[in-house]
Design an enzyme around this catalytic site. Structure first.
Site, PDB file in Angstrom:
ATOM      1  N   ASP B 476       0.872  -1.161   0.000  1.00  0.00           N
ATOM      2  CA  ASP B 476       0.000   0.000   0.000  1.00  0.00           C
ATOM      3  C   ASP B 476       0.915   1.218   0.000  1.00  0.00           C
ATOM      4  O   ASP B 476       2.096   1.102   0.314  1.00  0.00           O
ATOM      5  CB  ASP B 476      -0.836  -0.051   1.281  1.00  0.00           C
ATOM      6  CG  ASP B 476      -1.746   1.134   1.401  1.00  0.00           C
ATOM      7  OD1 ASP B 476      -2.272   1.564   0.370  1.00  0.00           O
ATOM      8  OD2 ASP B 476      -1.924   1.620   2.521  1.00  0.00           O
ATOM      9  N   LYS B 477       0.401   2.368  -0.379  1.00  0.00           N
ATOM     10  CA  LYS B 477       1.262   3.540  -0.339  1.00  0.00           C
ATOM     11  C   LYS B 477       1.065   4.338   0.933  1.00  0.00           C
ATOM     12  O   LYS B 477       1.954   4.438   1.768  1.00  0.00           O
ATOM     13  CB  LYS B 477       1.022   4.441  -1.548  1.00  0.00           C
ATOM     14  CG  LYS B 477       1.978   5.608  -1.610  1.00  0.00           C
ATOM     15  CD  LYS B 477       1.499   6.691  -2.532  1.00  0.00           C
ATOM     16  CE  LYS B 477       0.325   7.466  -1.985  1.00  0.00           C
ATOM     17  NZ  LYS B 477       0.617   8.503  -1.043  1.00  0.00           N
ATOM     18  N   GLU B 581      -3.162  20.279  -0.702  1.00  0.00           N
ATOM     19  CA  GLU B 581      -3.736  21.593  -0.458  1.00  0.00           C
ATOM     20  C   GLU B 581      -3.647  21.954   1.012  1.00  0.00           C
ATOM     21  O   GLU B 581      -3.314  23.082   1.367  1.00  0.00           O
ATOM     22  CB  GLU B 581      -5.204  21.621  -0.905  1.00  0.00           C
ATOM     23  CG  GLU B 581      -5.359  21.620  -2.392  1.00  0.00           C
ATOM     24  CD  GLU B 581      -6.786  21.952  -2.809  1.00  0.00           C
ATOM     25  OE1 GLU B 581      -7.672  21.916  -1.933  1.00  0.00           O
ATOM     26  OE2 GLU B 581      -6.990  22.250  -3.989  1.00  0.00           O
ATOM     27  N   LYS B 645      -3.126  27.407 -10.001  1.00  0.00           N
ATOM     28  CA  LYS B 645      -2.035  26.501  -9.628  1.00  0.00           C
ATOM     29  C   LYS B 645      -2.244  25.167 -10.336  1.00  0.00           C
ATOM     30  O   LYS B 645      -3.379  24.752 -10.604  1.00  0.00           O
ATOM     31  CB  LYS B 645      -1.970  26.308  -8.116  1.00  0.00           C
ATOM     32  CG  LYS B 645      -3.002  25.421  -7.484  1.00  0.00           C
ATOM     33  CD  LYS B 645      -2.597  25.145  -6.046  1.00  0.00           C
ATOM     34  CE  LYS B 645      -3.398  24.007  -5.452  1.00  0.00           C
ATOM     35  NZ  LYS B 645      -4.590  24.384  -4.744  1.00  0.00           N
ATOM     36  N   ARG B 680       6.674  16.821  -4.434  1.00  0.00           N
ATOM     37  CA  ARG B 680       5.541  17.019  -5.327  1.00  0.00           C
ATOM     38  C   ARG B 680       5.489  18.499  -5.643  1.00  0.00           C
ATOM     39  O   ARG B 680       5.380  19.324  -4.740  1.00  0.00           O
ATOM     40  CB  ARG B 680       4.255  16.576  -4.643  1.00  0.00           C
ATOM     41  CG  ARG B 680       4.259  15.116  -4.268  1.00  0.00           C
ATOM     42  CD  ARG B 680       3.519  14.883  -2.975  1.00  0.00           C
ATOM     43  NE  ARG B 680       2.088  15.040  -3.120  1.00  0.00           N
ATOM     44  CZ  ARG B 680       1.250  14.012  -3.270  1.00  0.00           C
ATOM     45  NH1 ARG B 680       1.722  12.803  -3.274  1.00  0.00           N
ATOM     46  NH2 ARG B 680      -0.021  14.213  -3.382  1.00  0.00           N
ATOM     47  N   GLY B 761      -4.794   3.722  -3.502  1.00  0.00           N
ATOM     48  CA  GLY B 761      -6.044   4.357  -3.847  1.00  0.00           C
ATOM     49  C   GLY B 761      -5.835   5.772  -4.355  1.00  0.00           C
ATOM     50  O   GLY B 761      -6.767   6.447  -4.754  1.00  0.00           O
ATOM     51  N   ASP B 762      -4.590   6.213  -4.354  1.00  0.00           N
ATOM     52  CA  ASP B 762      -4.278   7.589  -4.733  1.00  0.00           C
ATOM     53  C   ASP B 762      -4.409   7.820  -6.223  1.00  0.00           C
ATOM     54  O   ASP B 762      -4.495   6.900  -7.012  1.00  0.00           O
ATOM     55  CB  ASP B 762      -2.845   7.919  -4.334  1.00  0.00           C
ATOM     56  CG  ASP B 762      -2.779   8.383  -2.913  1.00  0.00           C
ATOM     57  OD1 ASP B 762      -3.784   8.923  -2.440  1.00  0.00           O
ATOM     58  OD2 ASP B 762      -1.738   8.185  -2.291  1.00  0.00           O
ATOM     59  N   ASP B 889      -1.654  -0.779   5.804  1.00  0.00           N
ATOM     60  CA  ASP B 889      -1.970  -0.318   7.150  1.00  0.00           C
ATOM     61  C   ASP B 889      -3.448  -0.072   7.367  1.00  0.00           C
ATOM     62  O   ASP B 889      -3.889   0.002   8.497  1.00  0.00           O
ATOM     63  CB  ASP B 889      -1.210   0.973   7.444  1.00  0.00           C
ATOM     64  CG  ASP B 889      -1.768   2.138   6.659  1.00  0.00           C
ATOM     65  OD1 ASP B 889      -2.153   1.909   5.498  1.00  0.00           O
ATOM     66  OD2 ASP B 889      -1.834   3.249   7.182  1.00  0.00           O
ATOM     67  N   ASP B 893      -6.712  -2.374   2.988  1.00  0.00           N
ATOM     68  CA  ASP B 893      -5.706  -3.358   2.598  1.00  0.00           C
ATOM     69  C   ASP B 893      -6.044  -4.755   3.102  1.00  0.00           C
ATOM     70  O   ASP B 893      -5.311  -5.702   2.831  1.00  0.00           O
ATOM     71  CB  ASP B 893      -4.339  -2.949   3.147  1.00  0.00           C
ATOM     72  CG  ASP B 893      -3.960  -1.552   2.717  1.00  0.00           C
ATOM     73  OD1 ASP B 893      -4.139  -1.253   1.529  1.00  0.00           O
ATOM     74  OD2 ASP B 893      -3.515  -0.767   3.559  1.00  0.00           O
TER      75      ASP B 893
END
Lengths: 337, 1167
Positions: B476-477, B581, B645, B680, B761-762, B889, B893
């Site tokens: 997972d991330k 954000e 942006k 990022r 899920g991102d 986590d 998952d």
């Protein structure tokens, strides 16, 4: 385990909180698996040393064992075939089972080499499975040791009681099949005394067979398996029985009969009068009479010596072979050779 | 819509690293007036209505990602579920819908015993033991104690059953708690909410949920405490994202009191997709007016079970899916019981051994039969057999049932005699060894998480050794690779890089005696601060201010006040769907531009201590085409500015290039630096509107907003039209903070030959930028991106991808034969999103995906639902024998963790779901390295050796036909000790050379070849143990017990010397157990021979007094070990394994005997 996502949030209140113990793993060499250790690695030097060492030890032992075996003088005489009348198996069995036929049989043995005393007399049976599972179980040790347990015949099937129900002592197949051939030796006219005392283990006489236990109802049945016992002698002194009851490991075995405590000279002729009672004919067993001296390694047997010589030789060969391999195909070995 | 791109290596990183900032969801927070928004929802329904009559309109499918999942198809009446609001009777009439009770247990009281036993008897060996236990009950076989023979099996079965039962009981307890939680349910007649246990909630009932409560079932929002119908939910248990999501009640329903509301919801049948929901509602107005046009409902109108309501005092909703139909339940697959690979492989050998056993026993039986036939006439009187029993007056038979039966009995008896061939002791030993291994893993200080004070947890005890054979890691991330904390790190303002966050921010907003502080403080760069504080007139200062004002305003973040113990101080918690954000707003606050209040029409920002009110005149939402968002702000001084942006590649296209060229160049340099640091990046631009431009824009905007058809498209056009000629303000760099040591861990895993797949899920951009920062993706990699929303498009993308992969892999392959390594190949990365996976998983395209994915070095899956994660794991599991590991986590998952061969939960952060479902739990991702490379390697090595050794030892025994006692007592301990303690290579070496891990992946320590070799070795050893004494004692007076003693001692010595030869490291425990075992055996033999009852009385003392005994013993030892020793020495010299080389290296390093630094690495075999 699959407390799925459904039972979440406050629903999981029954779940023990993660072990947030302040006692974090204590550091010890054991728990961290870092105990000091020796890490042997088979370096060429080690391999060659080991093989050479084995060779150096084994070859001399092999030579000594062979020599010892060669020094042992052994007279083996198979008498079951000559001491019987009849050609077929049935005839032989009938002959030996007939109580009226003469079982006496006289043979002569020539001493091939000087034999120094003590000379052990053995009888050797072939093809007799004293290690058969039905056979080895068929005894009762309590009965043999303790006079109070004379009636305890459990485990003695099929030789527990006489047909009228009285308990047999010693019970069981082992005792029942007690060997009963006898030998008497003479040189010329002179009788050779055979000392039958002390042929059994002292531990057996002292602790396994009681000195106040006397045979009872033994060999009274219709089917006699072997020797009868003198009912006035306690079991602890019935050494033939004690020897017989220490069952042999292998189907070809020897049992001590006695000791001749005098030296025999080469080419002397020994006359043996055999009472050929024991029925091995029904199962084609062989009977042999054995006179043997002994060495530091026991009786006559070349196997040990040959085996040691073979192993020792092989190890020498392997040591050389490895040395060649290491020389011919050297690998970068990180350790010094 | 298929977009398959193979980016050239140069621009890929920069292009993909920039994340978008506003989630591309329909109905995401927009600050137009509420009425307008809800009318827009109505509009989209119309679009749907129209498109029903003709083929799907292109724009309908051009909507944002989440809609693609849901609105692909229309709901037919057959496929629809009809829910009558506030009328559960009618809702449940047509179909029997489940109530809201959930059941996660496996057993009931009745089914527990049969089902549990059934599951346990999947172990082949247990069936074998059962048969044996049965055999032992046959009286004719004369087994010593029939009852005792059942005990070991009963014990093993019992312990497992108790463990399973306890676990299931805990599950049932938690289910009960869950089912008995209370929800407020509207009783239709009463117009009043009554507390009702969750389990009685039915579809169609109207439920009220208060703040911070869990949602009892999936329900469509009817009304919320917010007049505009907004509700915030936390979905961490569903998708693992911890931020708040916004959900709306439809204005049509919000306007009516829930008690009076009635209507019909047509929704799709229950499914697993948590990112999509498709329904429509017809509201009946109480006034009796005819039913209105159906209003469409989507993802943003439903709140799902498992979520929690936040920052909303109450919501009212109607249950549409209950109990097992809820999305969260559909997404939780049952926990399959896991069995280690080694153990399943062992089953193969067990069967093999059973066959051998059968053969051996058949030989015995046949020989026994032949012998009986031969001697059939003599059996009556044969001294050592004698079947005649003369004890009774009638001649009986002693233990004899005819030749046929005796043959059968001979067979059965030999089965009992040889039963240790398949050792039950092994199964007990294995459990003990695993316990020991678990202890060491838990105790390892390298896997203790200092931050959360959590230890490693072993939750499953039977798959320790699998850790040594992992080939795929699915990670997972969020929360696993990253800490899920975005941090503002760098700013580039007018081309000047400010990236030295040093000082604490001192800003707070004070109004009417109340101090407001941001919840999270950001370190600020003093230079940048100085620049901001510069005089009003200076351009530099103005630009810096505009930069931060843009950060504070150009977003959809909502400030929420949090009470503190000090009543005069309140913390501002910025909530929003995008963590980026949030980070930007926190950063702006730290530099003195604190967003204090946000309403639909205006924003209040505390600018350097002074509150200012800005009008929000328009907001252009983020979309994936433009990759930017913008906001039109009316300043207090009546100037109007457009703040934009977005991702750098989209921004540089709309920035005015004719002036400030230097600044643009500088900014680009900075951006490159940021993204190479794994940050990022976002570019911020500004355009000042003149009155004319504003008017023009305003009329276009108004027109578009009020447009009935294609409003979104029109708005996008308006935005694109106005977002041009921007002045560049600067750029920002946000760090999605990786967990400590993640890049290094991934590198180690990769070197160990483990493929790391990230399933998140991102959004795609986020996933890719994380991929770069954790070194999963590198600049040299060629990215294959699959974003398709139809099956055909997927097929085409996959085919393209496959051919690209083949082309890239094929070309350098031919060269690599010369270079000798595969490192010349272009590494490939596959990036695929959840929408594509919808069309690929469970269809024939799976095979193609599998082919592409396995060629690629890295696979990144974004926007995947929990069940898809499991689907991907299954994809690999079903097609290869490779071991898979899943680590995560969050509750999202869980299914993946359960599906993978080994599931690991990250503990200590958020919910406990992942940990509860996992086999192992630990605090940090990086612990995976010591866990797999060190403990996994050791566990595998130890367990494999122990199993092999057990088979060997028992077969030596069986080939020898020996007494039963020895296998359990005499020789079990050293194996267990070696199985727990021995290690082939040290921790240091294992971590230094991750390649050593491949031993486990390649099954080097346990395979059929090794098994056969071992069996041959054991045959040789048993032959020597038997024949040397046999030949030496042939024709001697040796008695049974004496020979028995010799053989026992010989066997015990042989098997222990064998073990000693294989021990890698000798520490005192190994010494003690090995030599102790031998001494213990001698003592045991002596004790047994001291009991006069046994036939072997005093035998050992007699035989030990003879020299032949010692000669035999010594001869046996050497003769039996020679082949093994020779083979071992030869293979270690001529064909050394990597592990062997590492051992030599280790030793040479320790002793410093040779110049070891030269060769080591190159000597490792090329894999």
């Amino acid at each position: 385990m699959n407390n799925s996502a459904a039972s979440t949030s406050s629903g999981s209140g029954d779940v023990p909180a993660p072990r947030r113990n302040s006692n974090r793993p204590k550091y010890s060499r054991f728990t961290q698996q870092e105990l000091p250790a020796c890490k042997p690695i088979l370096t060429p030097r080690w391999v060659i040393t080991v093989f050479t060492l084995i060779g150096v030890i084994f070859v001399p032992i092999g030579v000594a064992a062979l020599m010892a075996s060669n020094k042992v003088v052994e007279i083996v005489y198979r008498y079951d075939a000559v001491c019987i009348h009849g050609n077929t198996k049935d005839e032989k069995v009938a002959y030996i089972q007939n109580a009226n036929t003469s079982k006496t049989c006289i043979i002569t043995l020539t001493v091939p080499k000087d034999m120094d005393q003590p000379i052990y007399v053995y009888y050797q049976l072939d093809n007799f499975y004293q290690n058969h599972r039905r056979y080895v179980k068929s005894r009762n040790d309590a009965q043999l040791k303790d006079s109070d347990k004379a009636n305890d015949t459990s485990g003695c099937d099929p030789e527990k009681t006489t047909p009228d129900g009285s308990p047999i002592l010693p019970c069981g197949l082992i005792a029942w099949s007690l060997f009963n051939d006898t030998y008497s030796f003479s040189i010329g006219n002179q009788n050779l005394t055979v000392n039958k005392v002390g042929i059994s283990w002292k531990s057996d006489r002292d602790h396994k067979f009681g000195d106040n236990v006397f045979p009872r109802n033994f060999q009274n049945g219709t089917l006699k398996g072997g020797a009868s016992l003198n009912e006035s002698i306690p079991l602890s002194q019935q050494e033939d029985l004690i020897v017989w009851m220490r069952t042999a490991a292998l189907p070809t075995f020897r049992k001590p009969y006695g000791k001749i405590e005098q030296n025999l000279r080469v080419n002397e002729t020994i006359t043996v009068i055999i009472q050929n009672y024991y029925n091995t004919y029904s199962f084609s067993g062989k009977k042999k009479l054995v006179l043997s001296t002994s060495s530091w390694l026991g009786g006559k047997n070349d196997f040990t010596g040959i085996a040691y010589l073979t192993i020792g030789g092989l190890c020498f060969f392997l040591a050389t072979a490895f040395a060649v391999v290491y020389l011919v195909k050297p690998r970068y070995v990180l350790l010094q050779i | 819509m298929a977009s398959h791109s193979v980016n050239p290596p140069e621009d890929s990183a920069a292009a993909e690293a920039a994340p978008n900032t506003v989630p591309p969801r329909r109905g995401s927070l927009s600050f137009r007036s509420r009425a307008e928004r809800s009318s827009s929802e109505t509009l989209s329904v119309e679009i749907m209505e129209r498109s029903r009559s003709r083929p799907m309109a292109s724009y309908a499918s051009k909507r944002s990602d989440s809609d693609k999942l849901g609105s692909q198809r229309e709901i037919d009446d057959d496929e629809a579920r009809f829910v009558y609001i506030n009328d559960p009777e009618r809702s449940n009439l047509a179909a029997r819908l489940p109530n809201n009770a959930i059941k996660t247990t496996k057993y009931t009281i009745l089914t527990f015993l049969p089902r549990n036993l059934f599951e346990q008897f999947h172990r082949v060996a247990y069936i074998y033991f059962l048969i044996l236990a049965g055999l032992n009950q046959v009286p004719q076989l004369g087994v010593f104690s029939p009852a005792a023979s059942i005990l070991p099996l009963a014990f093993v079965l019992g312990v497992t059953a108790v463990k399973d039962g306890y676990e299931d009981w805990r599950r049932s307890r938690s289910d009960r708690n869950e089912n008995n939680r209370v929800a407020l349910v509207l009783v239709p007649g009463d117009r009043e909410f009554r507390p009702t246990p969750w389990k009685y909630v039915r579809v169609g009932e109207v439920i009220k949920v208060a703040a911070d409560e869990s949602i009892p079932c999936d329900m469509v929002l009817l009304a919320t405490s917010d007049p505009a119908g907004v509700a915030y939910v936390q979905t961490i248990n569903l998708d693992g994202e911890s931020n708040l999501k916004t959900r709306y009640a439809k204005q049509e329903m919000q306007s009516t009191a829930p008690e009076a509301l009635s209507g019909l919801i047509r929704c799709e049948k229950p499914n697993r997709n948590i990112y999509g929901f498709l329904a429509s509602v017809n509201v009946d107005f109480p006034t009796g007016t005819a039913a209105t046009k159906p209003v469409s409902l989507g993802q943003s109108n439903i709140i799902l079970r498992g979520c929690e309501l936040k920052n909303t005092s109450w919501v009212v909703g109607v249950a549409v899916y209950t109990g097992q139909d809820t999305k969260v339940m559909l997404n939780s697959s049952g926990a399959p019981s896991k069995r280690s690979r080694l153990e399943s492989q062992m089953n193969r050998e067990v069967i093999l051994l059973a066959a051998t056993l059968f053969a051996l026993c058949s030989i015995v039986a046949i020989l026994a039969g032949v012998w009986l036939v031969d001697h059939r006439h003599e059996l009556d009187t044969l001294p050592y057999y004698r079947k005649q029993d003369l004890s009774e007056p009638q001649v009986g038979k002693y233990n004899y049932y005819g030749i046929g039966a005796e043959t059968v009995f001979a067979f059965l008896m030999s089965v009992i005699l040889f039963q240790v061939m398949i050792p039950i002791a092994l199964y007990i030993s294995m459990e003990l060894v695993r316990l020991g291994q678990a202890f060491f893993m838990i105790q390892d200080k390298n896997m203790f998480d200092e931050a959360t004070k959590t230890r490693f947890q072993c939750r499953a005890l039977n798959i320790n050794e699998d850790l040594g054979q992992i080939k795929y890691v699915f990670s997972d991330k969020t929360g696993t690779l990253t800490e899920n904390k975005m941090e503002f790190r760098c700013a580039s303002v007018r081309g000047v890089d400010y990236s030295h966050g040093e000082e604490e921010s001192l800003f707070s907003s004070v109004s009417s005696g109340e101090t407001r502080k941001p919840k999270t403080s950001v370190k600020i760069d003093p230079e940048l601060m100085d620049a901001i504080k510069g005089g009003q007139g200076i351009e530099k200062a103005n630009l810096a201010r505009d930069f931060f004002l843009a950060l504070a305003t150009c977003n959809t973040v909502v400030p929420i006040l949090v009470e503190t113990p000090d009543p005069s101080v309140k913390l501002i918690d910025y909530q929003g769907e995008s963590p980026d954000e949030q980070a930007l707003v926190y950063a702006a606050a730290a530099y003195g531009f604190m967003l204090v209040e946000r309403t639909s029409g205006h924003i209040v920002v505390d600018v350097l201590g002074e509150r200012q009110r800005f009008n929000v005149l328009g907001l252009h939402e983020f979309d994936s085409d433009r990759k930017r968002m913008s906001v039109v702000i009316g300043f207090p001084d009546k100037t109007i500015k457009l703040f934009v942006k977005g991702a750098d590649n989209s921004m540089f296209g709309v920035i005015r290039k004719n002036i400030d060229l230097d600044i643009i160049r500088e900014t680009e340099t900075n951006l490159h630096a940021y993204s190479s640091m794994g940050l990022r990046t976002l570019v911020i631009g500004m355009r000042e509107f003149s009155i004319d431009v504003f008017e023009e824009w305003h009329s276009a905007y108004e027109k578009a907003s009020q447009s009935l058809i294609g409003r979104a498209k029109l708005l996008r056009a308006v935005a694109a039209n106005v977002e041009r000629d921007l002045n560049i303000l600067g750029a920002s760099g946000i760090e999605d903070k990786l967990q400590q040591g993640v890049p290094e861990a991934i590198e180690s895993l990769r070197q160990a030959g483990i493929k790391v797949w990230v399933l998140t899920g991102d959004k795609q951009e986020t996933a890719i930028s994380i991929g770069f920062s954790c070194k999963l993706l590198t600049r040299e990699m060629t990215q294959i991106v699959i974003n398709s929303n139809s099956k055909e498009a997927c097929r085409k993308s996959l085919q393209d991808a496959a051919s690209t992969a083949r082309r890239l892999k094929a070309a350098p392959d031919s060269e690599s034969t010369f270079s000798g390594t595969g490192s010349m190949q272009t590494p490939l990365a596959l990036i695929i999103d959840g929408t594509s996976l919808v069309h690929i998983l469970d269809t024939e395209l799976e095979d193609e995906l599998f082919e592409v994915a396995t060629v690629c070095d890295v696979v990144l899956c974004c926007r995947v639902a929990p069940m898809q994660k499991a689907g991907i794991v299954t994809l690999i599991k079903n097609r290869t024998d490779d071991m898979t590991l899943a680590i995560g986590d969050g509750a999202n998952d869980v299914s993946m963790i359960q599906m993978a061969d080994v599931g690991i939960g990250i503990s200590g952060q958020e919910g406990r779901q992942a940990v509860m479902a996992s086999d192992f739990a630990m605090g940090q991702f990086r612990f995976l390295v010591p866990l797999l490379l060190v403990h996994g390697h050791w566990n595998y090595q130890r367990m494999a050796y122990m199993i092999m050794y057990n088979f060997y030892r028992n077969s030596v025994f069986v080939f020898l036909l020996f007494c039963v006692l020895y296998s359990v007592i005499y020789t079990a301990l050293p194996t267990i000790i070696v199985g727990v303690l021995d290690k082939d290579v040290s921790r240091k070496t294992l971590l230094k050379y991750p390649k050593l891990y491949r031993a486990g992946q390649n099954n080097e320590r346990y395979n059929l070849k090794l098994f056969v070799l071992t069996m041959m070795d054991s045959l040789w050893q048993s032959l020597t143990v038997f024949y040397i004494p046999y030949l030496a004692y042939r024709r001697s007076t040796i008695d049974g017990p004496s020979l028995g003693d010799l053989l026992i001692l010989a066997v015990v010595l042989v098997v222990n010397i064998h073990l000693a030869m294989d021990v890698f490291q000798w520490n005192w425990i190994t010494h003690a157990s090995l030599w102790g075992c031998i001494v213990a055996t001698i003592i045991c033999v002596i004790i047994i021979d001291c009991i006069w009852m046994f036939p072997g009385y005093w035998a050992i003392f007699h035989i030990m007094g003879t020299r032949l005994f010692w000669a035999c013993l010594f001869g046996i030892l050497v003769a039996s070990m020679v082949p093994r020793f020779t083979t071992k020495a030869l293979t270690e010299y001529l064909m050394p394994s990597d592990v062997q080389l590492a051992r030599e290296l280790e030793k040479s390093e320790e002793t410093n005997l040779s110049n070891s630094s030269e060769i080591p690495l190159s000597t490792f075999s090329q894999l």
